[in-house]
Design a protein around this motif. Structure first.
Motif, short mmCIF file in Angstrom:
data_model
loop_
_atom_site.label_atom_id
_atom_site.label_comp_id
_atom_site.label_asym_id
_atom_site.label_seq_id
_atom_site.Cartn_x
_atom_site.Cartn_y
_atom_site.Cartn_z
N ASP A 494 38.20 -71.84 -105.25
CA ASP A 494 37.90 -73.29 -104.88
C ASP A 494 37.75 -74.01 -106.16
OD1 ASP A 494 37.12 -75.43 -103.56
OD2 ASP A 494 35.79 -74.52 -102.29
N VAL A 495 37.10 -75.36 -106.22
CA VAL A 495 37.18 -76.38 -107.34
C VAL A 495 35.53 -75.75 -107.98
CG1 VAL A 495 36.85 -78.48 -108.13
CG2 VAL A 495 38.74 -77.89 -106.45
N HIS A 496 35.62 -75.51 -109.25
CA HIS A 496 34.56 -75.26 -109.98
C HIS A 496 34.24 -76.23 -111.19
CE1 HIS A 496 34.04 -71.58 -107.58
NE2 HIS A 496 35.34 -71.59 -107.76
N ILE A 497 33.09 -76.26 -111.76
CA ILE A 497 33.03 -77.26 -112.71
C ILE A 497 32.28 -76.23 -113.99
CG2 ILE A 497 31.63 -79.23 -113.82
CD1 ILE A 497 31.89 -80.64 -111.17
N LEU A 498 32.74 -76.14 -115.23
CA LEU A 498 32.34 -75.34 -116.29
C LEU A 498 31.94 -76.42 -117.52
CD1 LEU A 498 31.69 -72.33 -117.52
CD2 LEU A 498 33.81 -72.82 -118.64
N GLU A 499 30.54 -76.31 -117.61
CA GLU A 499 30.15 -76.98 -118.73
C GLU A 499 29.91 -76.07 -119.84
OE1 GLU A 499 26.75 -79.81 -117.31
OE2 GLU A 499 26.89 -78.33 -115.70
N ILE A 500 30.26 -76.79 -121.25
CA ILE A 500 30.38 -75.95 -122.33
C ILE A 500 29.54 -76.81 -123.50
CG2 ILE A 500 31.81 -75.07 -124.34
CD1 ILE A 500 33.53 -76.10 -120.99
N ARG A 501 28.83 -76.17 -124.14
CA ARG A 501 28.29 -76.78 -125.22
C ARG A 501 28.36 -75.91 -126.62
NH1 ARG A 501 21.67 -77.63 -125.59
NH2 ARG A 501 21.95 -75.38 -126.17
N SER A 502 29.01 -76.44 -127.57
CA SER A 502 29.39 -75.75 -128.76
C SER A 502 29.47 -76.69 -130.02
CB SER A 502 30.62 -74.78 -128.50
OG SER A 502 31.09 -74.05 -130.01
N ALA A 503 29.26 -76.19 -131.48
CA ALA A 503 29.54 -76.84 -132.48
C ALA A 503 31.04 -77.43 -132.67
CB ALA A 503 28.98 -75.98 -133.74
N VAL A 504 31.82 -76.46 -132.26
CA VAL A 504 33.37 -76.64 -132.46
C VAL A 504 34.02 -76.34 -130.79
CG1 VAL A 504 35.43 -75.90 -133.53
CG2 VAL A 504 33.19 -75.61 -134.87
N ALA A 505 34.92 -77.31 -130.80
CA ALA A 505 35.60 -77.31 -129.42
C ALA A 505 36.41 -75.81 -129.31
CB ALA A 505 36.69 -78.34 -129.44
N PRO A 506 36.45 -75.14 -128.12
CA PRO A 506 37.33 -74.21 -127.91
C PRO A 506 38.68 -74.47 -128.10
CG PRO A 506 35.58 -74.38 -126.09
CD PRO A 506 35.61 -75.68 -126.83
N GLU A 507 39.55 -73.31 -128.39
CA GLU A 507 41.03 -73.81 -128.69
C GLU A 507 41.46 -74.03 -127.52
OE1 GLU A 507 43.93 -73.64 -131.51
OE2 GLU A 507 41.88 -73.16 -131.77
N TYR A 508 41.23 -73.01 -126.25
CA TYR A 508 41.92 -73.07 -124.85
C TYR A 508 41.12 -72.36 -124.06
CZ TYR A 508 44.25 -68.62 -125.98
OH TYR A 508 44.67 -67.39 -126.14
N PHE A 509 41.65 -72.48 -122.61
CA PHE A 509 40.87 -71.76 -121.50
C PHE A 509 41.76 -71.19 -120.56
CE2 PHE A 509 41.34 -75.96 -120.16
CZ PHE A 509 41.79 -76.22 -118.78
#
Length: 550
Positions: A494-509
């Motif tokens: 189903d549709v999900h929402i992932l919230e991320i907090r980090s000093a640097v943006a991730p490369e990909y998911f």
């Protein structure tokens, strides 16, 4: 002897069971992405919605150009695909960019295209420019060729390549240079696998590669930022000797064998629904018909050419090691021709659908691509509005692809696409770059990702804290081998929402899905094959014993 007959019968039943299983496996699972590739595909993680602005270049009123582009943006399109016919710009001779077709109104033939490009820029739209249709001066032999003249009488829009490919390359380079910084995406030719797009000669994939090589090389030299799109090939079964004597899959295979891969950055495809629902997942069909039982004995089983056809095209790409490129759909749509359009013209593009069904099917096809095909990027609907100065022929079903009528009144499909766009981007199964439209920066060092699938992992550049569907925040760290760090698995599909907090943006998911009843699809053919082998051995033993007794 009785036992031998029994073994033969069991062998037949098992072989039939394997054939039926293979047929259903092909229908249910073929082309569906469950375990995505390890890294994102270039040019796949872009805004999904595009639209064709049919005959925009022939609008006599500049206000209609502006209104068309404004309606495309309001609908939710980010890309607009237009045609720039070469014979409409370099009209009278090489290097001559003055339009003197109206002798008392000579003007720059670039003028109207400059306006289209400027308006698209102003509105934040990205153009995809298709360049085809060689002018008469570039192919004089066509106009002296009885074969081409006969084809022209059959199809008034017939065209062909130039006799000197360098002439086309020079024009493509001129377009790339003139609109550098304004236009990135240029499509080389259109449907070269059809005779009426190739001077009514048999399609020549190897010759097309020469044209593609010349044009791409010149465009890249003129504008290093240019992105070259392969032409969208017309899906065909190869059973039309005069128009399409080979399928587009064979044509593409020969393009790759001729060394065409380096000369385009994005593959293009057509994905017309032909009246079939967007979740139609059958790839093969029986050609045999009771009213013509001997007509198709050379190919009683064939591939289909509707919604799912692009999966077969993708398989050709992957066989040639070109799976790292995205596929952009140049044209997809459904026709809603009313009853007063005469047959067979009314059903040229399959059984017509209602205006409401057109909208539902278009949205369904967008959703299916998002869910199953992470290698698909932009999907350009065919088309927004019947443009230009000519009114359509009342007997022509083509105008009924439109989302907006001639008076700019939205039809139900326009509203359906706009509602879909307003729901926002969602990432489906696949490896996606951090530039994917489903990634939203909420504030400095914080992002939100909307996805649909059963697992998600992040390729991190720094330690992070994640929160799934409003749950508890969890710390995660980059993996030492550089692979994506798992965040969640076993989720509802189903549709999900992932919230991320980090000093640097991730490369990909990476979003994954589980194949329903995966063990059934994996184990069943093994068991049937083992049973066939066992029965085969017993039958051979029985034959040996029977022969010895005689």
């Amino acid at each position: 002897m009785v036992r031998l007959v029994a073994y033969a019968a069991v062998t037949g039943i098992l072989a039939a069971a394997l054939a039926v299983f293979t047929w259903f496996d092909n229908e249910v699972n073929r082309g569906v992405t469950y375990s995505p590739p390890a890294t994102p595909i270039m040019w796949a993680d872009v805004p999904q919605i595009g639209v064709n602005a049919y005959n925009l270049q022939f609008e006599p009123d500049a206000a209609h150009v502006t209104r068309t582009l404004e309606m495309a943006r309001a609908m939710g399109a980010h890309f607009v695909r237009i045609q720039m016919p070469w014979d409409d710009v370099e009209i009278h001779g090489k290097g001559d960019f003055v339009d003197r077709r109206n002798s008392d109104q000579a003007r720059s033939s670039w003028e109207k295209y400059d306006f289209i490009v400027a308006e698209a820029q102003r509105l934040g739209l990205e153009l995809i420019i298709r360049i085809d249709r060689a002018p008469q001066w570039a192919r004089p032999n066509d106009h002296a060729d009885p074969r081409f003249q006969a084809g022209l009488r059959e199809n008034a829009s017939s065209t062909g390549p130039p006799e000197n490919y360098a002439d086309y390359a020079d024009f493509v380079a001129a377009v790339a240079a003139r609109y550098r910084g304004q236009v990135r995406f240029i499509q080389i030719w259109n449907e070269p696998n059809l005779a009426y797009e190739w001077s009514w000669r048999a399609p020549e994939p190897e010759r097309f590669v020469e044209l593609l090589r010349a044009a791409a090389t010149a465009a890249r030299a003129a504008n290093p930022d240019v992105v070259i799109l392969f032409p969208s090939l017309s899906p065909t079964d190869g059973k039309e000797p005069r128009i399409a004597p080979m399928s587009e899959l064979e044509y593409l295979d020969r393009v790759y064998r001729a060394g065409g891969a380096p000369y385009f950055d994005i593959m293009s495809a057509q994905a017309y629904g032909l009246g079939q629902p967007p979740d139609e997942n059958r790839y093969i069909r029986l050609r045999w018909r009771p009213d013509a039982p001997f007509r198709d004995l050379d190919r009683p089983i064939d591939t289909r050419i509707d919604v799912s056809r692009i999966v077969l095209l993708r398989e050709v790409m992957e066989r040639h090691g070109d799976g790292g490129k995205a596929v952009w759909i140049s044209e997809f749509g459904y026709n809603s021709a009313p009853d007063h359009i005469p047959e067979p013209a009314r059903s040229t593009w399959g059984p017509p659908v209602s205006e409401e069904m057109k909208g539902a099917y278009l949205v369904g096809q967008l959703e299916r691509a998002r869910r199953e095909w992470p290698w698909v990027g932009v999907m350009n609907i065919w088309f927004l509005r019947w443009g230009g100065y000519r009114e359509p022929d009342p007997a022509d079903p083509t105008p009924y692809f439109a989302l907006v009528d001639r008076n700019f009144q939205p039809l139900p499909a326009y509203d359906a696409i706009r509602a879909y766009a307003e729901r926002g981007a969602i990432a489906g199964a696949g490896a996606h770059s951090w530039r994917h439209p489903a990634v939203e920066a909420t504030e400095e060092g914080r992002w939100r990702v909307r996805f649909t699938g059963q697992s998600i992992a992040l390729r991190l550049n720094a330690p992070a804290e994640v929160r799934l569907d409003g749950g508890t925040a969890t710390p995660i760290s980059p993996l030492s081998d550089g692979s994506p760090a798992p965040v969640a698995a076993g989720l509802p599909d189903d549709v999900h929402i992932l919230e991320i907090r980090s000093a640097v943006a991730p490369e990909y998911f990476v979003v994954g899905r589980e194949r329903p009843l995966g063990w059934v699809w994996a184990l069943t053919p093994v068991l049937i094959t083992m049973a066939l082998a066992y029965v085969g051995v017993r039958m051979m033993n029985e034959i040996g014993q029977w022969a010895a007794r005689r």
